[in-house]
Design a protein around this motif. Structure first.
Motif, PDB file in Angstrom:
ATOM      1  N   LEU A 189       0.870  -1.181   0.000  1.00 13.54           N
ATOM      2  CA  LEU A 189       0.000   0.000   0.000  1.00 13.54           C
ATOM      3  C   LEU A 189       0.904   1.227   0.000  1.00 13.54           C
ATOM      4  CD1 LEU A 189      -2.748  -1.149   2.525  1.00 13.54           C
ATOM      5  CD2 LEU A 189      -2.672  -1.439   0.038  1.00 13.54           C
ATOM      6  N   HIS A 190       1.288   1.615  -1.200  1.00 14.50           N
ATOM      7  CA  HIS A 190       2.309   2.653  -1.339  1.00 14.50           C
ATOM      8  C   HIS A 190       2.380   3.091  -2.791  1.00 14.50           C
ATOM      9  CE1 HIS A 190       6.060   4.828  -1.098  1.00 14.50           C
ATOM     10  NE2 HIS A 190       6.671   3.984  -1.909  1.00 14.50           N
ATOM     11  N   LEU A 191       2.603   4.342  -2.986  1.00 16.09           N
ATOM     12  CA  LEU A 191       3.054   4.920  -4.250  1.00 16.09           C
ATOM     13  C   LEU A 191       3.262   6.392  -3.954  1.00 16.09           C
ATOM     14  CD1 LEU A 191       2.072   3.555  -7.692  1.00 16.09           C
ATOM     15  CD2 LEU A 191       2.944   5.873  -7.446  1.00 16.09           C
ATOM     16  N   LEU A 192       2.212   7.207  -4.096  1.00 17.05           N
ATOM     17  CA  LEU A 192       2.262   8.562  -3.568  1.00 17.05           C
ATOM     18  C   LEU A 192       1.164   8.670  -2.519  1.00 17.05           C
ATOM     19  CD1 LEU A 192       4.091  10.971  -4.322  1.00 17.05           C
ATOM     20  CD2 LEU A 192       2.183  11.886  -5.642  1.00 17.05           C
ATOM     21  N   GLY A 193       1.275   9.622  -1.617  1.00 19.26           N
ATOM     22  CA  GLY A 193       0.232   9.801  -0.619  1.00 19.26           C
ATOM     23  C   GLY A 193       0.466   8.990   0.647  1.00 19.26           C
ATOM     24  N   GLU A 194      -0.339   9.278   1.665  1.00 19.90           N
ATOM     25  CA  GLU A 194      -0.274   8.596   2.953  1.00 19.90           C
ATOM     26  C   GLU A 194      -1.483   7.664   3.084  1.00 19.90           C
ATOM     27  OE1 GLU A 194      -0.030   6.819   6.150  1.00 19.90           O
ATOM     28  OE2 GLU A 194       1.691   8.097   5.699  1.00 19.90           O
ATOM     29  N   PRO A 195      -1.266   6.347   3.049  1.00 22.03           N
ATOM     30  CA  PRO A 195      -2.392   5.403   3.074  1.00 22.03           C
ATOM     31  C   PRO A 195      -3.332   5.570   4.269  1.00 22.03           C
ATOM     32  CG  PRO A 195      -0.351   4.284   2.515  1.00 22.03           C
ATOM     33  CD  PRO A 195       0.036   5.667   2.919  1.00 22.03           C
ATOM     34  N   LEU A 196      -2.800   5.995   5.410  1.00 18.78           N
ATOM     35  CA  LEU A 196      -3.633   6.086   6.602  1.00 18.78           C
ATOM     36  C   LEU A 196      -4.624   7.250   6.546  1.00 18.78           C
ATOM     37  CD1 LEU A 196      -1.061   5.216   9.408  1.00 18.78           C
ATOM     38  CD2 LEU A 196      -2.687   3.721   8.251  1.00 18.78           C
ATOM     39  N   THR A 197      -4.536   8.108   5.521  1.00 19.85           N
ATOM     40  CA  THR A 197      -5.538   9.158   5.363  1.00 19.85           C
ATOM     41  C   THR A 197      -6.773   8.655   4.630  1.00 19.85           C
ATOM     42  OG1 THR A 197      -4.661   9.969   3.240  1.00 19.85           O
ATOM     43  CG2 THR A 197      -3.731  10.937   5.268  1.00 19.85           C
ATOM     44  N   HIS A 198      -6.728   7.447   4.096  1.00 18.07           N
ATOM     45  CA  HIS A 198      -7.888   6.920   3.361  1.00 18.07           C
ATOM     46  C   HIS A 198      -9.045   6.706   4.324  1.00 18.07           C
ATOM     47  CE1 HIS A 198     -10.449   4.476   0.821  1.00 18.07           C
ATOM     48  NE2 HIS A 198      -9.635   4.692  -0.212  1.00 18.07           N
ATOM     49  N   PRO A 199     -10.248   7.214   4.010  1.00 18.00           N
ATOM     50  CA  PRO A 199     -11.370   7.106   4.942  1.00 18.00           C
ATOM     51  C   PRO A 199     -11.826   5.680   5.213  1.00 18.00           C
ATOM     52  CG  PRO A 199     -12.096   7.952   2.804  1.00 18.00           C
ATOM     53  CD  PRO A 199     -10.598   7.971   2.787  1.00 18.00           C
ATOM     54  N   ASP A 200     -11.494   4.744   4.325  1.00 15.18           N
ATOM     55  CA  ASP A 200     -11.900   3.348   4.494  1.00 15.18           C
ATOM     56  C   ASP A 200     -10.713   2.438   4.767  1.00 15.18           C
ATOM     57  OD1 ASP A 200     -14.674   3.795   3.996  1.00 15.18           O
ATOM     58  OD2 ASP A 200     -14.235   3.926   1.843  1.00 15.18           O
ATOM     59  N   PHE A 201      -9.671   2.978   5.411  1.00 14.87           N
ATOM     60  CA  PHE A 201      -8.459   2.175   5.593  1.00 14.87           C
ATOM     61  C   PHE A 201      -8.719   0.849   6.332  1.00 14.87           C
ATOM     62  CE2 PHE A 201      -4.659   0.938   7.990  1.00 14.87           C
ATOM     63  CZ  PHE A 201      -3.814   0.667   6.926  1.00 14.87           C
ATOM     64  N   PRO A 202      -9.458   0.817   7.439  1.00 11.87           N
ATOM     65  CA  PRO A 202      -9.716  -0.480   8.092  1.00 11.87           C
ATOM     66  C   PRO A 202     -10.413  -1.475   7.159  1.00 11.87           C
ATOM     67  CG  PRO A 202     -10.230   1.313   9.584  1.00 11.87           C
ATOM     68  CD  PRO A 202     -10.006   1.939   8.236  1.00 11.87           C
ATOM     69  N   ALA A 203     -11.369  -0.981   6.363  1.00  7.09           N
ATOM     70  CA  ALA A 203     -12.071  -1.868   5.439  1.00  7.09           C
ATOM     71  C   ALA A 203     -11.132  -2.385   4.356  1.00  7.09           C
ATOM     72  CB  ALA A 203     -13.255  -1.130   4.809  1.00  7.09           C
ATOM     73  N   ILE A 204     -10.153  -1.573   3.970  1.00  4.86           N
ATOM     74  CA  ILE A 204      -9.172  -1.999   2.971  1.00  4.86           C
ATOM     75  C   ILE A 204      -8.342  -3.168   3.493  1.00  4.86           C
ATOM     76  CG2 ILE A 204      -6.952  -1.250   1.973  1.00  4.86           C
ATOM     77  CD1 ILE A 204      -8.382   1.334   1.165  1.00  4.86           C
ATOM     78  N   LEU A 205      -7.881  -3.059   4.746  1.00  7.07           N
ATOM     79  CA  LEU A 205      -7.130  -4.173   5.327  1.00  7.07           C
ATOM     80  C   LEU A 205      -7.996  -5.426   5.436  1.00  7.07           C
ATOM     81  CD1 LEU A 205      -4.809  -2.834   8.175  1.00  7.07           C
ATOM     82  CD2 LEU A 205      -4.255  -3.374   5.799  1.00  7.07           C
ATOM     83  N   LYS A 206      -9.240  -5.252   5.863  1.00 13.62           N
ATOM     84  CA  LYS A 206     -10.130  -6.408   5.986  1.00 13.62           C
ATOM     85  C   LYS A 206     -10.364  -7.063   4.631  1.00 13.62           C
ATOM     86  CE  LYS A 206     -12.982  -6.276   9.258  1.00 13.62           C
ATOM     87  NZ  LYS A 206     -12.388  -7.395  10.025  1.00 13.62           N
ATOM     88  N   CYS A 207     -10.494  -6.240   3.603  1.00 12.13           N
ATOM     89  CA  CYS A 207     -10.650  -6.759   2.243  1.00 12.13           C
ATOM     90  C   CYS A 207      -9.437  -7.603   1.849  1.00 12.13           C
ATOM     91  CB  CYS A 207     -10.838  -5.600   1.274  1.00 12.13           C
ATOM     92  SG  CYS A 207     -10.846  -6.035  -0.473  1.00 12.13           S
ATOM     93  N   CYS A 208      -8.237  -7.124   2.185  1.00 12.96           N
ATOM     94  CA  CYS A 208      -7.014  -7.867   1.855  1.00 12.96           C
ATOM     95  C   CYS A 208      -6.962  -9.207   2.584  1.00 12.96           C
ATOM     96  CB  CYS A 208      -5.787  -7.025   2.193  1.00 12.96           C
ATOM     97  SG  CYS A 208      -5.561  -5.588   1.109  1.00 12.96           S
ATOM     98  N   THR A 209      -7.427  -9.220   3.822  1.00  9.18           N
ATOM     99  CA  THR A 209      -7.483 -10.476   4.570  1.00  9.18           C
ATOM    100  C   THR A 209      -8.456 -11.436   3.903  1.00  9.18           C
ATOM    101  OG1 THR A 209      -6.866  -9.475   6.682  1.00  9.18           O
ATOM    102  CG2 THR A 209      -8.127 -11.508   6.779  1.00  9.18           C
TER     103      THR A 209
END
Length: 275
Positions: free
Chosen positions: A54-74
């Motif tokens: 989870l990287h390229l430009l920007g700060e991933p932890l600013t994403h409003p759905d960050f917890p859901a993104i991790l859960k999706c990856c799981t």
């Protein structure tokens, strides 16, 4: 079965909570990748790459759905590396970082140099506490980049070594601070698109890795922050087809040194002379 790529860089947002002088400035409007687009990107990338970063430009932890993104990856059974400046780690509950998909949190310490000096120690102490209390099985990698051993470098190194009662061996490129906690060193990165640097004959883009921007465009590496070399859009075409296209083959040959390298890459700090 071994997958064709080692890493896929998924940019879930190009927004950041900092404005560091050493970072690239995108011409794209601020955007966060919609959750459904991320699910599609992650599912497709996971079939091609061993690790999702989870990287390229920007700060991933600013994403409003960050917890859901991790859960999706799981749910997709992916192995994830989170790259962050670390300043927003404390806004999430600690159990989030025990999400089964998450294998590594890579923290870019050079971002702290952009803070007022009086704030750096407090933030660094919080990062050290995060690493010391990490879930079992999670690796925390601190990255300390510097053009030389300046005051910021020396102060940060001293603080982290003291926090973990660790010792740096002379000439070492990294130090193990604790079980699963490491401090790695490197030079300041030179972004592509500028004046040519050293003569370069090869790169690992499209060989070991590729990237997907927050708008869905596919790029050859994590340094193509504005899509200068974009190959297609996963909203219109399958990722595997984009990466197997004739256009991708031509670019892959250029990056590998089998054809003229794109001029955009001439100044890139990730382009190795003998890759």
């Amino acid at each position: 079965m071994k997958k064709p790529y080692r890493r896929a860089f998924l940019e879930i947002t190009n927004s950041c909570n900092l404005a560091c002088g050493f970072c690239a400035r995108t011409r794209r409007p601020a955007a966060a990748m919609p959750l459904e687009l991320f699910r599609s990107a992650a599912a497709q990338a996971g079939r091609l790459a061993e690790v999702i970063s989870l990287h390229l430009l920007g700060e991933p932890l600013t994403h409003p759905d960050f917890p859901a993104i991790l859960k999706c990856c799981t749910q997709l059974g992916l192995k994830v590396n989170l790259v962050t400046n670390g300043l927003l780690l404390g806004k999430f509950p600690p159990p989030l970082f025990a999400e089964p998909c998450l294998g590594q949190v890579s923290i870019s310490l050079h971002a702290l140099s952009c803070l007022p000096e009086e704030d750096r120690g407090r933030q660094l102490a919080a990062l050290a506490r995060f690493a010391a209390a990490k879930p079992a099985g999670l690796t925390v990698g601190f990255r300390l980049r510097s053009a030389g051993e300046d005051a910021f470098f020396r102060s940060t190194l001293k603080t982290l070594l003291a926090a973990f009662s660790a010792t740096l061996l002379p000439g070492a490129g990294y130090v193990k601070l604790a079980d699963g906690v490491f401090l790695n060193f490197g030079g300041v990165f030179e972004w592509p698109g500028g004046a040519p640097g050293k003569a370069k004959t090869g790169c690992l883009g499209l060989k070991h890795h590729f990237g997907v921007l927050s708008d869905g465009r596919v790029v050859p590496c994590c340094a193509d922050f504005d899509g200068a070399l974009a190959l297609g859009d996963i909203k219109r075409r399958a990722l595997a087809d984009i990466l197997a296209s004739p256009e991708a083959a031509v670019l892959r040959a250029g990056l590998a040194g089998q054809a003229p390298m794109p001029s955009y890459c001439a100044s890139c700090g990730f382009t190795a002379p003998d890759a």
